[in-house]
Design a protein around this motif. Structure first.
Motif, mmCIF file in Angstrom:
data_model
loop_
_atom_site.group_PDB
_atom_site.id
_atom_site.type_symbol
_atom_site.label_atom_id
_atom_site.label_comp_id
_atom_site.label_asym_id
_atom_site.label_seq_id
_atom_site.Cartn_x
_atom_site.Cartn_y
_atom_site.Cartn_z
ATOM 1 N N PRO A 76 6.639 24.069 -5.935
ATOM 2 C CA PRO A 76 7.589 23.181 -5.229
ATOM 3 C C PRO A 76 7.181 21.716 -5.342
ATOM 4 N N GLY A 77 8.179 20.838 -5.300
ATOM 5 C CA GLY A 77 7.924 19.402 -5.360
ATOM 6 C C GLY A 77 7.383 18.863 -4.054
ATOM 7 N N ASN A 78 6.803 17.671 -4.127
ATOM 8 C CA ASN A 78 6.135 17.091 -2.969
ATOM 9 C C ASN A 78 6.855 15.886 -2.378
ATOM 10 N N PHE A 79 7.796 15.294 -3.112
ATOM 11 C CA PHE A 79 8.457 14.082 -2.642
ATOM 12 C C PHE A 79 9.948 14.128 -2.983
ATOM 13 N N HIS A 80 10.768 13.629 -2.054
ATOM 14 C CA HIS A 80 12.202 13.538 -2.297
ATOM 15 C C HIS A 80 12.741 12.257 -1.666
ATOM 16 N N LEU A 81 12.677 11.169 -2.421
ATOM 17 C CA LEU A 81 13.223 9.878 -1.991
ATOM 18 C C LEU A 81 12.797 9.524 -0.554
ATOM 19 N N TYR A 86 0.831 -1.204 0.000
ATOM 20 C CA TYR A 86 0.000 0.000 0.000
ATOM 21 C C TYR A 86 0.867 1.257 0.000
ATOM 22 N N GLY A 87 1.954 1.243 0.778
ATOM 23 C CA GLY A 87 2.852 2.388 0.814
ATOM 24 C C GLY A 87 3.499 2.643 -0.534
ATOM 25 N N ILE A 88 3.946 1.567 -1.205
ATOM 26 C CA ILE A 88 4.567 1.716 -2.529
ATOM 27 C C ILE A 88 3.534 2.209 -3.541
ATOM 28 N N TYR A 89 2.317 1.654 -3.457
ATOM 29 C CA TYR A 89 1.243 2.109 -4.339
ATOM 30 C C TYR A 89 0.938 3.588 -4.111
ATOM 31 N N MET A 90 0.811 3.984 -2.844
ATOM 32 C CA MET A 90 0.530 5.379 -2.521
ATOM 33 C C MET A 90 1.609 6.310 -3.067
ATOM 34 N N PHE A 91 2.857 5.877 -2.929
ATOM 35 C CA PHE A 91 3.955 6.719 -3.414
ATOM 36 C C PHE A 91 3.850 6.946 -4.917
ATOM 37 N N PHE A 92 3.774 5.876 -5.686
ATOM 38 C CA PHE A 92 3.766 6.039 -7.137
ATOM 39 C C PHE A 92 2.510 6.758 -7.617
ATOM 40 N N ASP A 93 1.379 6.511 -6.951
ATOM 41 C CA ASP A 93 0.137 7.171 -7.352
ATOM 42 C C ASP A 93 0.185 8.670 -7.059
ATOM 43 N N PHE A 94 0.523 9.031 -5.813
ATOM 44 C CA PHE A 94 0.483 10.444 -5.436
ATOM 45 C C PHE A 94 1.712 11.206 -5.935
ATOM 46 N N ALA A 95 2.893 10.565 -5.882
ATOM 47 C CA ALA A 95 4.082 11.237 -6.404
ATOM 48 C C ALA A 95 3.954 11.437 -7.904
ATOM 49 N N GLY A 96 3.302 10.468 -8.596
ATOM 50 C CA GLY A 96 3.071 10.638 -10.027
ATOM 51 C C GLY A 96 2.156 11.811 -10.303
ATOM 52 N N TYR A 97 1.067 11.901 -9.544
ATOM 53 C CA TYR A 97 0.147 13.038 -9.672
ATOM 54 C C TYR A 97 0.888 14.351 -9.408
ATOM 55 N N SER A 98 1.663 14.379 -8.335
ATOM 56 C CA SER A 98 2.357 15.607 -7.956
ATOM 57 C C SER A 98 3.378 16.028 -9.009
ATOM 58 N N ARG A 99 4.106 15.064 -9.564
ATOM 59 C CA ARG A 99 5.083 15.394 -10.603
ATOM 60 C C ARG A 99 4.396 15.948 -11.854
ATOM 61 N N PHE A 131 11.693 11.458 7.348
ATOM 62 C CA PHE A 131 10.610 11.013 6.464
ATOM 63 C C PHE A 131 9.650 12.154 6.154
ATOM 64 N N TRP A 132 9.254 12.908 7.185
ATOM 65 C CA TRP A 132 8.286 13.981 6.946
ATOM 66 C C TRP A 132 8.910 15.206 6.281
ATOM 67 N N ASN A 133 10.218 15.220 6.133
ATOM 68 C CA ASN A 133 10.868 16.229 5.296
ATOM 69 C C ASN A 133 10.990 15.763 3.850
ATOM 70 N N ARG A 134 10.560 14.524 3.592
ATOM 71 C CA ARG A 134 10.659 13.959 2.250
ATOM 72 C C ARG A 134 9.304 13.552 1.676
ATOM 73 N N TRP A 135 8.323 13.304 2.542
ATOM 74 C CA TRP A 135 7.011 12.797 2.113
ATOM 75 C C TRP A 135 5.962 13.906 2.201
ATOM 76 N N HIS A 136 5.217 14.101 1.104
ATOM 77 C CA HIS A 136 4.187 15.146 1.052
ATOM 78 C C HIS A 136 4.751 16.443 1.648
ATOM 79 N N ILE A 137 5.871 16.875 1.085
ATOM 80 C CA ILE A 137 6.682 17.937 1.681
ATOM 81 C C ILE A 137 5.898 19.227 1.891
ATOM 82 N N THR A 138 5.119 19.637 0.901
ATOM 83 C CA THR A 138 4.430 20.923 1.032
ATOM 84 C C THR A 138 3.368 20.888 2.132
#
Length: 381
Positions: free
Chosen positions: A250-255, A223-236, A265-272
């Motif tokens: 500004p970008g929303n994800f950084h590794l 679920y975490g991997i799915y969430m990342f690719f789904d939301f990071a894809g949308y954000s990109r 983690f919270w400085n890299r996930w859903h950053i804004t």
């Protein structure tokens, strides 16, 4: 039609971006056209839901009246706390009504993107009270709220940064660089959203969250991997589209899955989103508590601030039990991380060692995936 999904959206998006590309390459201002393009896109997307359009119109009228009454009042009367508290509360009323609708049978107020628009309005009111914002034009305000790449799900920009780009004229060379970066972001986002995200979702469908500890953890991972690719894809895609319109959103994800601890983690996930809460809730609550001597120490204040910050973030996602537990879970982990890093001699002694970094990364990653398991709600259905 929905944002960044389906042939109709991408066809209209392409048509709306072509004039922006022409203006940018000619060294003309793109900002005013961006407002026009956003109005066209939003009206088209919401055309099938007239009630949402009506709520959006009412929201724009309400928030515009509020902001453009408060800014001159702040300039005339100074930083009066009750003026500020009232203005901020009134700006949150539509969002509070929407959240109340989630736990009742009443549909009081709701339209696509409401929560993200509320972040932007609240930021303007807070920074107006701080004296950082002293003036704002109505076209820039509407362009900021309605900017279609970030309208429905962010990233959450800041008004002063946005307005600089809204008014900026790029040279041909500057715009070509921005265009190249934007196209790269769009292509990566497309691969994330429409190739990698569906693959992760297929893996997710094979997992049984209630089949035991290992299967539940596997579900959290998928679920975490799915969430990342789904939301990071949308954000990109949103960032790439914004770049072409001349706005360096500004970008929303950084590794995020390379994080070494929960704060990282919270400085890299859903950053804004996390930075918005850090700047406008966490820091202000902590500083207010220190000034008011609410806590025995700064460390205990930081712990309470983490708990409040993440609980509110969980409630923002929704008032269902698993969202609240998700927020509380991350609040406890962040508070524990703060205490551990400030008080533990073991951490101070070994934090720069390679083996410790790898161990910390492994533990953090699994804690994050447990959080996704909670967030998914699969354990509660």
């Amino acid at each position: 039609m929905s944002f960044f999904s389906g042939v109709p959206f991408f066809t209209l998006m392409t048509l709306l971006l072509l004039p922006a590309l022409f203006l940018g390459l000619r060294g003309k201002a793109i900002g005013p056209y961006g407002l026009f393009a956003s109005l066209v896109m939003i009206l088209t997307v919401l055309a099938g839901t007239p009630l949402q359009l009506a709520w959006l119109g009412a929201y724009l009228l309400w928030e515009s009246l509020l902001v453009f009454l408060y800014i001159p009042l702040r300039q005339k009367k100074g930083p009066v706390p009750w003026h500020y508290a009232l203005a901020l509360f009134l700006s949150l009323i539509p969002l509070l009504l929407m959240k109340w609708s989630e736990v009742t049978t009443l549909s009081l107020f709701s339209f696509l993107g409401l929560s993200y628009l509320t972040f932007r309005v609240a930021q303007i009111i807070i920074e107006t009270y701080d004296g950082v914002i002293s003036s704002l034009s109505l076209p820039a305000f509407w362009a900021f709220l309605l900017f279609f790449p970030t309208f429905s799900a962010g990233p959450i920009d800041r008004s002063r940064r946005f307005e600089e780009d809204f008014r900026r004229r790029y040279t041909r060379e500057e715009y070509l660089t921005l265009l190249g970066d934007g196209l790269e972001q769009l292509l990566i986002g497309l691969v994330y959203k429409f190739v990698l995200s569906p693959l992760a979702f297929r893996l997710l469908s094979l997992c049984q969250p209630k089949g035991g500890l290992l299967l539940a953890l596997a579900y959290g991972w998928c679920y975490g991997i799915y969430m990342f690719f789904d939301f990071a894809g949308y954000s990109r895609m949103a960032v790439g589209c914004a770049y072409i319109l001349g706005v360096r959103t500004p970008g929303n994800f950084h590794l995020p899955f390379l994080s070494r601890d929960m704060k990282d983690f919270w400085n890299r996930w859903h950053i804004t989103l996390s930075h918005w809460f850090r700047d406008y809730l966490f820091s202000r609550f902590l500083m207010g508590g220190i000034k008011g001597k609410w806590f025995k120490s700064r460390l205990s204040g930081a712990c309470w601030a983490f708990l409040l910050n993440m609980l509110v973030m969980g409630a923002w996602h929704g008032l269902t039990l698993y969202y609240l537990l998700y927020g509380l879970y991350h609040g406890v982990l962040l508070a524990a991380t703060e205490v551990y890093q400030k008080k533990c001699s073991f951490y101070k002694k070994y934090r720069n060692c390679t083996w410790y970094g790898l161990l910390s990364w492994f533990v953090t990653l699994n804690l994050v995936m447990v959080g996704f398991l909670i967030f998914s709600g699969a354990l509660f259905t």
